[in-house]
Design an enzyme around this catalytic site. Structure first.
Site, short mmCIF file in Angstrom:
data_model
loop_
_atom_site.label_atom_id
_atom_site.label_comp_id
_atom_site.label_asym_id
_atom_site.label_seq_id
_atom_site.Cartn_x
_atom_site.Cartn_y
_atom_site.Cartn_z
N ALA A 218 0.84 -1.15 -0.03
CA ALA A 218 -0.26 -0.07 -0.12
C ALA A 218 0.92 1.23 -0.05
O ALA A 218 0.40 2.57 0.42
CB ALA A 218 -0.80 0.02 1.22
N GLY B 4 4.40 4.07 -2.98
CA GLY B 4 5.73 3.76 -2.78
C GLY B 4 5.89 2.17 -3.08
O GLY B 4 7.01 1.68 -3.27
N GLU C 24 6.86 2.39 -6.48
CA GLU C 24 8.15 2.78 -6.72
C GLU C 24 9.24 1.71 -6.43
O GLU C 24 10.09 1.54 -6.90
CB GLU C 24 8.57 4.03 -5.67
N GLU D 209 -0.73 9.75 -4.54
CA GLU D 209 -0.01 10.72 -3.76
C GLU D 209 -0.78 11.94 -3.97
O GLU D 209 -0.91 12.64 -2.99
CB GLU D 209 1.42 10.99 -4.26
N ARG E 285 -3.59 12.22 -1.29
CA ARG E 285 -2.96 12.26 0.16
C ARG E 285 -2.46 13.61 0.26
O ARG E 285 -2.06 13.68 1.52
CB ARG E 285 -2.02 11.14 0.34
N GLY F 60 8.15 10.04 -3.50
CA GLY F 60 9.49 10.51 -2.54
C GLY F 60 10.29 9.37 -2.43
O GLY F 60 11.44 9.12 -1.88
C1 1HE Z 1 -1.91 1.59 6.17
C2 1HE Z 1 -1.66 1.86 4.61
C3 1HE Z 1 -0.68 2.95 4.27
C4 1HE Z 1 -3.27 0.32 4.68
N1 1HE Z 1 0.07 3.50 5.64
N2 1HE Z 1 -1.40 2.23 7.01
N3 1HE Z 1 -0.64 4.68 -0.03
C5 1HE Z 1 -2.06 4.81 -0.24
O1 1HE Z 1 -2.50 6.12 -0.09
C6 1HE Z 1 -2.81 3.69 -0.21
C7 1HE Z 1 -3.66 3.48 1.16
N4 1HE Z 1 -4.31 2.18 1.43
C8 1HE Z 1 -5.53 1.88 0.89
O2 1HE Z 1 -5.93 2.64 -0.03
C9 1HE Z 1 -5.88 0.44 1.23
O3 1HE Z 1 -5.37 0.06 2.39
C10 1HE Z 1 -5.77 -0.67 0.34
C11 1HE Z 1 -6.38 -0.63 -1.08
C12 1HE Z 1 -4.21 -0.74 -0.14
C13 1HE Z 1 -6.32 -1.98 0.94
O4 1HE Z 1 -7.29 -1.76 1.19
P1 1HE Z 1 -7.94 -2.77 2.54
O5 1HE Z 1 -9.55 -2.73 2.52
O6 1HE Z 1 -7.89 -4.43 1.95
O7 1HE Z 1 -7.32 -2.51 3.80
P2 1HE Z 1 -7.61 -1.39 4.93
O8 1HE Z 1 -8.55 -1.65 5.77
O9 1HE Z 1 -7.64 -0.11 4.16
O10 1HE Z 1 -6.12 -1.21 5.76
C14 1HE Z 1 -5.79 -2.16 6.59
C15 1HE Z 1 -4.77 -1.56 7.37
O11 1HE Z 1 -3.65 -1.21 7.05
C16 1HE Z 1 -5.54 -0.43 8.21
O12 1HE Z 1 -5.02 -0.12 9.48
P3 1HE Z 1 -5.96 -0.64 10.70
O13 1HE Z 1 -5.02 -0.47 11.98
O14 1HE Z 1 -7.24 0.03 10.62
O15 1HE Z 1 -6.47 -2.27 10.66
C17 1HE Z 1 -4.91 0.73 7.16
O16 1HE Z 1 -5.04 1.75 8.07
C18 1HE Z 1 -3.69 0.33 7.12
N5 1HE Z 1 -2.95 0.75 5.92
N6 1HE Z 1 -2.56 1.20 3.81
C19 1HE Z 1 -0.37 3.28 6.78
N7 1HE Z 1 -0.19 3.43 3.04
C20 1HE Z 1 8.20 7.46 -0.43
S1 1HE Z 1 6.80 8.39 -0.88
C21 1HE Z 1 5.62 7.15 -1.43
C22 1HE Z 1 4.54 7.84 -1.30
C23 1HE Z 1 3.22 6.96 -1.09
O17 1HE Z 1 3.36 5.73 -1.05
S2 1HE Z 1 1.66 7.65 -1.20
C24 1HE Z 1 0.53 6.35 -1.27
C25 1HE Z 1 0.09 5.88 0.26
#
Ligand code: 1HE
Length: 264
Positions: free
Chosen positions: A68, A115, A118, A138, A141, A146
């Site tokens: 993710a 990421g 990436e 990104e 958000r 990065g």
């Molecule tokens: C996370 C993250 C995360 C999940 N950081 N905690 N990335 C994103 O914007 C993607 C964000 N994630 C999602 O959109 C979804 O989680 C998924 C589509 C990947 C999966 O959905 P799902 O329904 O299977 O899972 P969920 O219920 O959303 O997530 C399960 C848990 O993982 C939940 O935590 P919990 O404590 O409530 O169980 C979420 O908060 C956690 N979780 N994704 C932290 N990314 C070097 S720069 C790079 C810049 C980027 O990468 S920006 C993109 C960020």
């Protein structure tokens, strides 16, 4: 306390070694393999300590999603300066993956976003299961790439597609990702690891100098003007074919002892 700080927490990256192929697996499925700084450091350690007899790496991830992306819980605590250092910590390990000693085959399933994409872009071969989807959220958000994606993902699919993905949140499915050159293979769910292991075994059987040239000279040549690129190519070709192993391999073919090229 964050998961990563627990003293008895599961390793964030699982490493195992199967003959000449090492398998590294992101191991934080409950957080969809969100990449924390601790995970980046663990990946770095695994790559830096690969045994000498490892000739190829399979990079995979536990659970339904490859990754993710950035662990978003780390963002609120970061100052601008810490953000720059954070990116550079990612760059260091991604550099080691892309330009390290051995080629990397990635297995991708579910979310390969931010990421996570990436990271996948550092691999030399990408195998996607049909469940894989690719996005750069990104923009949504309020942050930016990065982990080197502006450079690496743009080199793979062009900066126009990266711009559009980031602006609109366009998510490519596995078939589309294959068509635009983001991945090299699409396989059925659950078949990615076997396919990647088979490819890694083939890669491990190449002459080491050829693999070195493919990993190190090709990207350099791609960035050089044509005249420099052709010179670099001629030098690395001459060095590769002068290796005793190259001579043995060519002689084996001429003596009909080596395999012919076969259709896949
Ligand atoms: C996370 C993250 C995360 C999940 N950081 N905690 N990335 C994103 O914007 C993607 C964000 N994630 C999602 O959109 C979804 O989680 C998924 C589509 C990947 C999966 O959905 P799902 O329904 O299977 O899972 P969920 O219920 O959303 O997530 C399960 C848990 O993982 C939940 O935590 P919990 O404590 O409530 O169980 C979420 O908060 C956690 N979780 N994704 C932290 N990314 C070097 S720069 C790079 C810049 C980027 O990468 S920006 C993109 C960020």
């Amino acid at each position: 306390m964050p998961h990563d700080d627990l003293p008895d927490a599961d390793p964030l990256v699982l490493a195992r070694h199967d003959g000449p192929v090492a398998v590294l697996e992101l191991n934080r499925p409950e957080k969809r393999n969100a990449i924390s700084l601790a995970m980046v450091r663990e990946l770095d350690r695994c790559i830096a300590t690969l045994p000498d007899d490892v000739k190829a790496v399979v990079l995979a991830a536990r659970g339904e999603h490859f990754s993710a992306g950035l662990d978003l819980s780390e963002i609120p605590e970061m100052s601008a300066a810490q953000g720059v250092h954070h990116s550079h910590a990612w760059y260091q390990v991604f550099e080691r993956l892309q330009f390290g000693r051995v080629p990397v085959v990635a297995v991708l399933q579910g979310a390969v976003v931010g990421g996570g994409l990436e990271l996948a872009a550092c691999a030399h071969v990408r195998v996607a299961e049909s469940s894989a989807y690719f996005g750069l959220p990104e923009g949504q958000r309020g942050i930016f790439l990065g982990g080197g994606g502006s450079v690496r993902v743009s080199k793979l699919i062009g900066f126009s597609r990266v711009t559009e993905m980031m602006l609109t949140g366009h998510v490519y499915d596995a078939d589309e990702a294959f068509r635009i050159g983001l991945t090299h293979y699409t396989v059925a769910p659950g078949e990615g690891l076997a396919k990647a292991l088979a490819l890694a075994q083939r890669i491990a059987g190449n002459a080491p100098m050829s693999n070195f040239a493919i990993m190190r000279a090709l990207p350099l040549i791609a960035e050089q003007p044509m005249s420099h690129g052709l010179m670099t190519e001629s030098l690395i070709a001459a060095i590769s074919q002068s290796e005793p192993e190259a001579k043995e391999r060519v002689e084996a073919f001429l003596a009909k002892r080596a395999a012919k090229v076969q259709r896949s």
